[in-house]
Design an enzyme around this catalytic site. Sequence first.
Site, PDB file in Angstrom:
ATOM      1  N   ARG A  73     -29.971 135.465  70.064  1.00 56.73           N
ATOM      2  CA  ARG A  73     -29.667 134.125  70.561  1.00 56.73           C
ATOM      3  C   ARG A  73     -30.259 133.964  71.940  1.00 56.73           C
ATOM      4  O   ARG A  73     -30.144 134.850  72.771  1.00 56.73           O
ATOM      5  CB  ARG A  73     -28.146 133.931  70.622  1.00 56.73           C
ATOM      6  CG  ARG A  73     -27.740 132.523  70.236  1.00 56.73           C
ATOM      7  CD  ARG A  73     -26.248 132.396  70.198  1.00 56.73           C
ATOM      8  NE  ARG A  73     -25.720 132.626  68.869  1.00 56.73           N
ATOM      9  CZ  ARG A  73     -24.429 132.518  68.584  1.00 56.73           C
ATOM     10  NH1 ARG A  73     -23.572 132.183  69.514  1.00 56.73           N
ATOM     11  NH2 ARG A  73     -23.993 132.745  67.368  1.00 56.73           N
ATOM     12  N   SER A 169     -24.981 128.337  66.703  1.00 59.81           N
ATOM     13  CA  SER A 169     -23.553 128.097  66.493  1.00 59.81           C
ATOM     14  C   SER A 169     -23.002 127.099  67.509  1.00 59.81           C
ATOM     15  O   SER A 169     -23.430 125.965  67.571  1.00 59.81           O
ATOM     16  CB  SER A 169     -22.812 129.431  66.536  1.00 59.81           C
ATOM     17  OG  SER A 169     -21.487 129.246  66.113  1.00 59.81           O
ATOM     18  N   ASP A 326     -17.148 124.018  64.086  1.00 58.20           N
ATOM     19  CA  ASP A 326     -18.183 124.046  65.131  1.00 58.20           C
ATOM     20  C   ASP A 326     -19.527 123.608  64.525  1.00 58.20           C
ATOM     21  O   ASP A 326     -19.605 123.374  63.315  1.00 58.20           O
ATOM     22  CB  ASP A 326     -18.233 125.419  65.825  1.00 58.20           C
ATOM     23  CG  ASP A 326     -18.756 126.537  64.937  1.00 58.20           C
ATOM     24  OD1 ASP A 326     -18.734 126.373  63.703  1.00 58.20           O
ATOM     25  OD2 ASP A 326     -19.189 127.583  65.466  1.00 58.20           O
ATOM     26  N   ASP A 328     -22.273 124.799  63.402  1.00 57.42           N
ATOM     27  CA  ASP A 328     -22.834 125.400  62.183  1.00 57.42           C
ATOM     28  C   ASP A 328     -21.744 125.690  61.154  1.00 57.42           C
ATOM     29  O   ASP A 328     -21.979 126.371  60.157  1.00 57.42           O
ATOM     30  CB  ASP A 328     -23.648 126.657  62.502  1.00 57.42           C
ATOM     31  CG  ASP A 328     -22.787 127.801  63.013  1.00 57.42           C
ATOM     32  OD1 ASP A 328     -21.781 127.527  63.711  1.00 57.42           O
ATOM     33  OD2 ASP A 328     -23.104 128.974  62.727  1.00 57.42           O
ATOM     34  N   ASP A 330     -19.136 127.584  60.913  1.00 52.24           N
ATOM     35  CA  ASP A 330     -18.599 128.902  60.531  1.00 52.24           C
ATOM     36  C   ASP A 330     -17.283 129.204  61.245  1.00 52.24           C
ATOM     37  O   ASP A 330     -16.637 130.206  60.947  1.00 52.24           O
ATOM     38  CB  ASP A 330     -19.628 130.025  60.744  1.00 52.24           C
ATOM     39  CG  ASP A 330     -19.981 130.266  62.195  1.00 52.24           C
ATOM     40  OD1 ASP A 330     -19.636 129.422  63.052  1.00 52.24           O
ATOM     41  OD2 ASP A 330     -20.610 131.302  62.494  1.00 52.24           O
ATOM     42  N   ARG A 331     -16.872 128.338  62.185  1.00 56.96           N
ATOM     43  CA  ARG A 331     -15.604 128.567  62.882  1.00 56.96           C
ATOM     44  C   ARG A 331     -14.736 127.313  62.785  1.00 56.96           C
ATOM     45  O   ARG A 331     -15.247 126.209  62.582  1.00 56.96           O
ATOM     46  CB  ARG A 331     -15.857 128.923  64.344  1.00 56.96           C
ATOM     47  CG  ARG A 331     -16.830 130.080  64.484  1.00 56.96           C
ATOM     48  CD  ARG A 331     -16.851 130.706  65.840  1.00 56.96           C
ATOM     49  NE  ARG A 331     -16.885 129.750  66.908  1.00 56.96           N
ATOM     50  CZ  ARG A 331     -16.455 130.000  68.151  1.00 56.96           C
ATOM     51  NH1 ARG A 331     -15.969 131.177  68.441  1.00 56.96           N
ATOM     52  NH2 ARG A 331     -16.533 129.096  69.092  1.00 56.96           N
ATOM     53  N   GLU A 428     -11.515 137.107  63.574  1.00 57.59           N
ATOM     54  CA  GLU A 428     -11.697 137.487  64.975  1.00 57.59           C
ATOM     55  C   GLU A 428     -11.081 136.383  65.839  1.00 57.59           C
ATOM     56  O   GLU A 428     -11.055 135.219  65.428  1.00 57.59           O
ATOM     57  CB  GLU A 428     -13.161 137.722  65.329  1.00 57.59           C
ATOM     58  CG  GLU A 428     -14.076 136.557  65.116  1.00 57.59           C
ATOM     59  CD  GLU A 428     -15.544 136.894  65.394  1.00 57.59           C
ATOM     60  OE1 GLU A 428     -15.863 138.032  65.761  1.00 57.59           O
ATOM     61  OE2 GLU A 428     -16.385 135.986  65.228  1.00 57.59           O
ATOM     62  N   SER A 430     -11.847 134.609  68.249  1.00 57.86           N
ATOM     63  CA  SER A 430     -12.595 133.426  68.658  1.00 57.86           C
ATOM     64  C   SER A 430     -12.772 132.461  67.479  1.00 57.86           C
ATOM     65  O   SER A 430     -13.879 132.090  67.127  1.00 57.86           O
ATOM     66  CB  SER A 430     -13.943 133.821  69.257  1.00 57.86           C
ATOM     67  OG  SER A 430     -14.626 134.676  68.363  1.00 57.86           O
ATOM     68  N   LYS A 442     -17.667 134.828  58.630  1.00 58.32           N
ATOM     69  CA  LYS A 442     -16.638 133.827  58.891  1.00 58.32           C
ATOM     70  C   LYS A 442     -17.067 132.482  58.325  1.00 58.32           C
ATOM     71  O   LYS A 442     -18.262 132.196  58.255  1.00 58.32           O
ATOM     72  CB  LYS A 442     -16.321 133.740  60.376  1.00 58.32           C
ATOM     73  CG  LYS A 442     -17.501 133.511  61.297  1.00 58.32           C
ATOM     74  CD  LYS A 442     -17.031 133.585  62.738  1.00 58.32           C
ATOM     75  CE  LYS A 442     -18.159 133.365  63.728  1.00 58.32           C
ATOM     76  NZ  LYS A 442     -19.024 134.540  63.874  1.00 58.32           N
TER      77      LYS A 442
END
Length: 610
Positions: A73, A169, A326, A328, A330-331, A428, A430, A442
């Site tokens: 990243r 992300s 978020d 993308d 995934d969260r 996790e 976060s 995730k």
Amino acid sequence: MAENTDGDLNSNLLHAPYHTGDPQLDTAIGQWLRWDKNPKTKEQIENLLRNGMNKELRDRLCCRMTFGTAGLRSAMGAGFCYINDLTGMYKYLERCFSDFKQRGFVVGYDTRGQVTSSCSSQRLAKLTAAVLLAKDVPVYLFSRYVPTPFVPYAVQKLKAVAGVMITASHNRKEDNGYKVYWETGAQITSPHDKEILKCIEECVEPWNGSWNDNLVDTSPLKRDPLQDICRRYMEDLKKICFYRELNSKTTLKFVHTSFHGVGHDYVQLAFKVFGFKPPIPVPEQKDPDPDFSTVKCPNPEEGESVLELSLRLAEKENARIVLATDPDADRLAAAELQENGCWKVFTGNELAALFGWWMFDCWKKNKSRNADVKNVYMLATTVSSKILKAIALKEGFHFEETLPGFKWIGSRIIDLLENGKEVLFAFEESIGFLCGTSVLDKDGVSAAVVVAEMASYLETMNITLKQQLVKVYEKYGYHISKTSYFLCYEPPTIKSIFERLRNFDSPKEYPKFCGTFAILHVRDITTGYDSSQPNKKSVLPVSKNSQMITFTFQNGCVATLRTSGTEPKIKYYAEMCASPDQSDTALLEEELKKLIDALIENFLQPKEKH
């Protein structure tokens, strides 16, 4: 070289021997300008050269990106340490898989973009695909943006050798990144990450055809997996849907924000699969916007301040629950309107307590007669809440910890599944959650719809998510956590802080106390030491490149100090893990606060000169 009188520096730039006084930099400039076919990034380097910005050139061209906890990243722009068109991994895959050209490779992307360097995720995805198509590798390139979990899911379902998702992300808008997934569908871990970087170093010069992104439109080897993968993903979601009929009747309303990213369409589809009416989208945030124009930062983990638009809409629409994926997808963040008119934004650890209770409760109610609770697992990273451990101890299933980063969870789930185990849930702190094991990373889309089902089920008993969280804590013990960090820009200072802890009162001795708090166990992931193990060796993999020490205290507290993989930070994670008979939360919070103060004063010593 003749003096360039016409001011056209460009014609000479390509052939000039650069004299910046730094031979390594001169070589790097030459390479970049010979290889880069993107006029915008090339121009960035030419401008820096023209203006004598040697330090900036050195920063951009004389270092490489490395894999962190979440892939590669960096900022988008020109330079070998930036995300741009010269990042590839073909050589390593060719070396690892003799059937690479039969099985192919998956490429997905989010909606990020940057005008100044022409570095949109879609363009980077097309170039990634072109590099492989030029070498006769079949590429499954999604025809439009997808959530990150779709890439690992596609790698597994299509039996591809690997896949890449182009996303940063929830990072700031200037960034982009590559997440690499292996044939298993989990993110790559060591040694693959190091080997890929080694291959990039050995083969930095792009070959002919790498820049031909027309191949994406003309090559018969390019396939679009979008409809097939979306259909199969939604079908697999049914495995974690337990109350479809109840969902279709619920009076609860949900607001969903996709934070200007990819989530809107996919969360709508997931709600349909679960029998729900569609969630109410936040109109200003439902469509992709690479500038993230309505939020200071596109990270739903920041809580109420960034959820402003969705909370106001929910109040207007009379919706009690807000779900935020978020950019993308995934969260997942979640908030619930309380009786007093205030919003409760759940932390990642609190949501995990609810998910852990819910997934186990559903397993118990739906298990086959011969199912054995001892075969059931839940996982969390070491810096996440220990609430799942408390539930596991009481209910008889297994709980395991992994190193921080979902790549470790994914690879451990593979081991467990191969050994016939069942993994119900992993997380996790976060706000990264995984319900079931259809995806090995995730997944905010499935997490969003599971929260909706949980809330609808509880609503039939007149219980809110917040009330259920209290019930979980009352049954298994309160788990109160606090996470924060100190900025530290000097690597030697960071090193000396951790070295001091390893040689506290005498050489090779860790501290026995932190202020007045007695320490029961110490685990040092950097060196592989763990005082709680009979052989004093940590069962988790050693991670020499980062600093991480966990202290378990006599009073039930667990505290971890670690360096960040991507920022100049020393982070601390502290949690009071109380037993069910300790229900005075004010007292527990006070105890945790005192312990954190002692931790900062005695171990981090921000006021001292190190």
